[in-house]
Design a protein around this motif. Structure first.
Motif, short mmCIF file in Angstrom:
data_model
loop_
_atom_site.label_atom_id
_atom_site.label_comp_id
_atom_site.label_asym_id
_atom_site.label_seq_id
_atom_site.Cartn_x
_atom_site.Cartn_y
_atom_site.Cartn_z
N ILE A 1 0.83 -1.20 0.00
CA ILE A 1 0.00 0.00 0.00
C ILE A 1 0.86 1.26 0.00
O ILE A 1 0.49 2.29 -0.58
CB ILE A 1 -0.95 0.01 1.21
N ASP A 2 2.03 1.18 0.64
CA ASP A 2 2.92 2.35 0.67
C ASP A 2 3.32 2.77 -0.75
O ASP A 2 3.34 3.96 -1.08
CB ASP A 2 4.18 2.04 1.48
N THR A 3 3.60 1.75 -1.58
CA THR A 3 3.95 2.05 -2.97
C THR A 3 2.79 2.72 -3.70
O THR A 3 2.97 3.67 -4.46
CB THR A 3 4.34 0.75 -3.71
N ALA A 4 1.58 2.22 -3.43
CA ALA A 4 0.40 2.80 -4.07
C ALA A 4 0.16 4.22 -3.60
O ALA A 4 -0.19 5.09 -4.38
CB ALA A 4 -0.82 1.93 -3.77
N LEU A 5 0.38 4.45 -2.30
CA LEU A 5 0.17 5.79 -1.76
C LEU A 5 1.22 6.77 -2.28
O LEU A 5 0.95 7.97 -2.41
CB LEU A 5 0.20 5.76 -0.23
N GLU A 6 2.39 6.24 -2.58
CA GLU A 6 3.43 7.10 -3.12
C GLU A 6 3.15 7.49 -4.57
O GLU A 6 3.64 8.51 -5.05
CB GLU A 6 4.78 6.37 -3.04
N ALA A 7 2.38 6.65 -5.26
CA ALA A 7 2.08 6.95 -6.68
C ALA A 7 0.59 6.76 -6.95
O ALA A 7 0.19 5.91 -7.76
CB ALA A 7 2.91 6.04 -7.58
N PRO A 8 -0.27 7.53 -6.28
CA PRO A 8 -1.72 7.33 -6.45
C PRO A 8 -2.19 7.62 -7.88
O PRO A 8 -3.10 6.97 -8.38
CB PRO A 8 -2.32 8.32 -5.45
N VAL A 9 -1.56 8.60 -8.51
CA VAL A 9 -1.97 8.95 -9.88
C VAL A 9 -1.68 7.78 -10.82
O VAL A 9 -2.51 7.44 -11.69
CB VAL A 9 -1.23 10.22 -10.35
N ALA A 10 -0.53 7.15 -10.63
CA ALA A 10 -0.17 6.01 -11.49
C ALA A 10 -1.13 4.85 -11.28
O ALA A 10 -1.59 4.22 -12.24
CB ALA A 10 1.27 5.58 -11.20
N VAL A 11 -1.45 4.56 -10.00
CA VAL A 11 -2.32 3.44 -9.70
C VAL A 11 -3.71 3.65 -10.28
O VAL A 11 -4.26 2.78 -10.96
CB VAL A 11 -2.41 3.23 -8.16
N ILE A 12 -4.30 4.81 -10.02
CA ILE A 12 -5.64 5.09 -10.53
C ILE A 12 -5.62 5.19 -12.05
O ILE A 12 -6.54 4.73 -12.74
CB ILE A 12 -6.19 6.38 -9.90
N GLY A 13 -4.55 5.78 -12.59
CA GLY A 13 -4.43 5.89 -14.04
C GLY A 13 -4.38 4.53 -14.71
O GLY A 13 -5.01 4.32 -15.75
#
Length: 595
Positions: free
Chosen positions: A284-296
């Motif tokens: 989750i830390d990785t996702a929180l660090e790159a929320p735009v990438a994950v949602i994109g």
């Protein structure tokens, strides 16, 4: 004790998270993943090392592949071959190529792009089928096409898992492929499973079944799955391939349903555990660090897959609604992506950092699917409202026919009434609020009109002011009551014949002045009870008398209890008393007839 403690944590997390997820319309898989996130090292930290759990839970995936094989009789596959290969193969190939190319453009290595493309091309079989079933789409053309695509994807998982060991970053696996001894061993194992397995498994089941010890049959089923899985792994092939082949071998066996019943509980529990372990492993830390990438990635995945599926829907002439349903229903990532990612990391074919982002992105795409369908419904409803004037014009043209009957709700009940009226040559107008239902009944040659029957202007356009009878066949209680109130107020001379789903519905219709009420399951239940009595040996006249006495007594209760309908306790007491009175009444009637 430590193992029991961890087991208790998993069970508590699943029991709390899964029902909430189901209630929110997100499905059980999202619930398991959310439970894993909460108890894992990136959540509350109840479980510090999810890797060990993940390796154990992977056996749930093996059992899932076995069940898939068990449900795929060769004859069924042959009948569906065109839809499976055409729609399924086309979707898989186009999506894999597109996603692989995008992966290369964003810096993935070739083997990573191939694996990511293959994994993300898969949709969630459990998720998509559940949503399509809940929306009543499974029996439609788009539902059958979607099933064919999902079936091809399920079949594709097997070769994908077998391919992953040969896509590692080094050259060693390629050398192993070229080793003739390895090829001979793999072909020999496949021959043993496919050719010899049918006879061995059949003989083993016959022998064990003769012993009549149910738990040993369960043990044999697990042994078959584990044995074939280990055999495949020993020659460098996928354990899932072995389990799948074992299932196919038993698909036409007389023991198929027994095996499926024995395996299903293990599969469901271990697969749930697998999804929990995947959730625990999600960084989750990785996702929180790159929320735009994950949602994109999640939105881009849904858009790309949806576009390809829409093109397939157009090619297969599914119509606008069918195409949209197919595109949205299968646009998400699937549970097998987690399986492929897990195996790819273990084989060194994918970097953990890439998987961390993709796992969260796939999960988000699943969660967004119900929302996408909600937006589709709103869009189609708005488009339907835009066509309301056209519908009213069409119905206005019917005034020359002077329809005698208006039917509100053209579902199961309304269609039967309409078919009978049509057979008698009695003109009627059917109104249906769901545009999908209008299209569905039209495909069977039954015409109805889109419209909300609680709107006075629409009712007048349909000819309600000239009709003699209004049939209220809407299944939703609140919608039914709203329509009844509108008709009673705007067209007081129009006789209402109403369908009631239960006693409470009937009483509320009676509050509105409706008296001609038919409880939807009452008559059918009486006919069924009459058949049961005859089946038990009662003479026809005795069965008829018993059921008729019950009918008269219950209809009398419905009328007399109306005055106390809001007093639950009094109704309960009188109902208990009435049951004794009914028994005495039936006995007296029988005795009187016997004399």
């Amino acid at each position: 004790m430590y193992f029991l403690g961890e087991a208790a944590i998993f069970l508590v997390a699943a029991v709390l998270a899964v029902p909430v997820s189901k209630r929110l319309g997100l499905g059980s898989i999202i619930g398991y993943l959310a439970a894993g996130v909460l108890i894992g090292p990136f959540g509350f930290g109840f479980i510090a090392e999810p890797e060990n759990i993940l390796h154990f839970a992977e056996f749930g995936v093996v059992l899932l592949l076995f069940i898939i094989g068990l449900e795929l009789q060769p004859s069924r596959l042959w009948v569906m071959r065109r839809a499976i290969l055409g729609a399924g193969g086309g979707q898989m190939a186009a999506t894999t190529l597109a996603l692989g190319a995008i992966g290369l453009a964003f810096g993935l290595a070739l083997q990573e792009a191939i694996i990511v493309g293959l994994a993300l091309a898969l949709s969630s079989t459990a998720f998509a089928l559940q949503i399509l079933a809940e929306r009543g789409e499974m029996t439609t053309r788009q539902g059958r096409t979607g099933f064919a695509v999902l079936l091809f994807q399920d079949l594709a998982v097997i070769p994908i898992l077998a391919l992953i060991p040969f896509l590692t970053t080094g050259l060693e696996p390629v050398e192993e492929i070229a080793d003739p001894a390895k090829i001979v061993q793999a072909l020999g194992a496949l021959f043993v499973v496919v050719v010899g397995g049918r006879f061995i498994v059949g003989a083993a089941y016959s022998a064990v079944a003769a012993a009549d010890v149910p738990e040993v049959l369960t043990a044999l089923a697990l042994l078959i799955v584990i044995g074939t899985a280990l055999l495949m792994e020993s020659v460098g092939l996928s354990m899932g391939l072995g389990a799948f082949l074992a299932g196919v071998l038993l698909a036409d066996s007389e023991f198929r349903h027994q095996v499926e019943t024995d395996i299903e509980p293990f599969k469901a529990l271990l697969l749930g555990l697998f999804f929990i372990a995947v959730g625990m492993s999600a960084n989750i830390d990785t996702a929180l660090e790159a929320p735009v990438a994950v949602i994109g990635i999640a939105l881009g995945l849904m858009l790309l897959k949806g576009t390809i599926l829409a093109a397939l829907g157009w090619w297969f002439t599914l119509g606008r609604h069918g195409t949209r349903t197919l595109a949205i229903g299968l646009s998400q990532g699937g549970e097998f992506a987690f399986v492929i990612f897990t195996v790819a990391i273990a084989e060194g074919a994918l970097r953990p950092a890439v998987v961390d982002i993709l796992v969260v992105s796939v999960t988000i795409s699943m969660a967004l699917t119900p929302l996408a369908f909600l937006l589709l419904d709103l869009y189609e409803e708005s488009r339907s409202h835009e066509k309301t004037e056209d519908a009213e014009e069409d119905m206005a043209a019917l005034e020359e026919e002077a329809p005698q009957v208006i039917i509100a709700g053209f579902g199961r009940v309304g269609q039967i009434v309409g078919r009978i009226l049509k057979a008698r040559g009695i003109p009627f107008v059917g109104l249906e609020k769901d545009p999908r239902q209008v299209k569905l009944v039209a495909s069977f040659g039954n015409k109805s009109y889109f419209g909300d029957a609680s709107r006075v202007d629409l009712l007048r356009a349909a000819g309600a002011d000239k009709a003699a009878v209004f049939v209220l066949a809407v299944g939703n209680m609140e919608a039914s009551l709203k329509i009844a109130a509108t008709v009673r107020q705007a067209f007081p001379k129009l006789e209402i014949y109403a369908r009631a789903i239960n006693r409470e519905h009937a009483y509320r219709l009676m509050d509105l002045g409706v008296r001609l009420i038919e409880r939807e399951t009452f008559r059918g239940s009486l006919h069924l009870a009459r058949s049961v009595l005859r089946g038990l040996g009662l003479p026809d006249r005795a069965a008829e008398l018993t059921v008729d006495t019950f009918r008269q007594h219950d209809e009398h209760l419905l009328a007399t209890h109306y005055e106390i309908k809001d007093d639950f306790e009094k109704r309960r007491q009188l109902t208990r008393k009435a049951a004794d009175e009914l028994a005495e009444l039936i006995q007296k009637d029988i005795a009187g007839k016997d004399r």
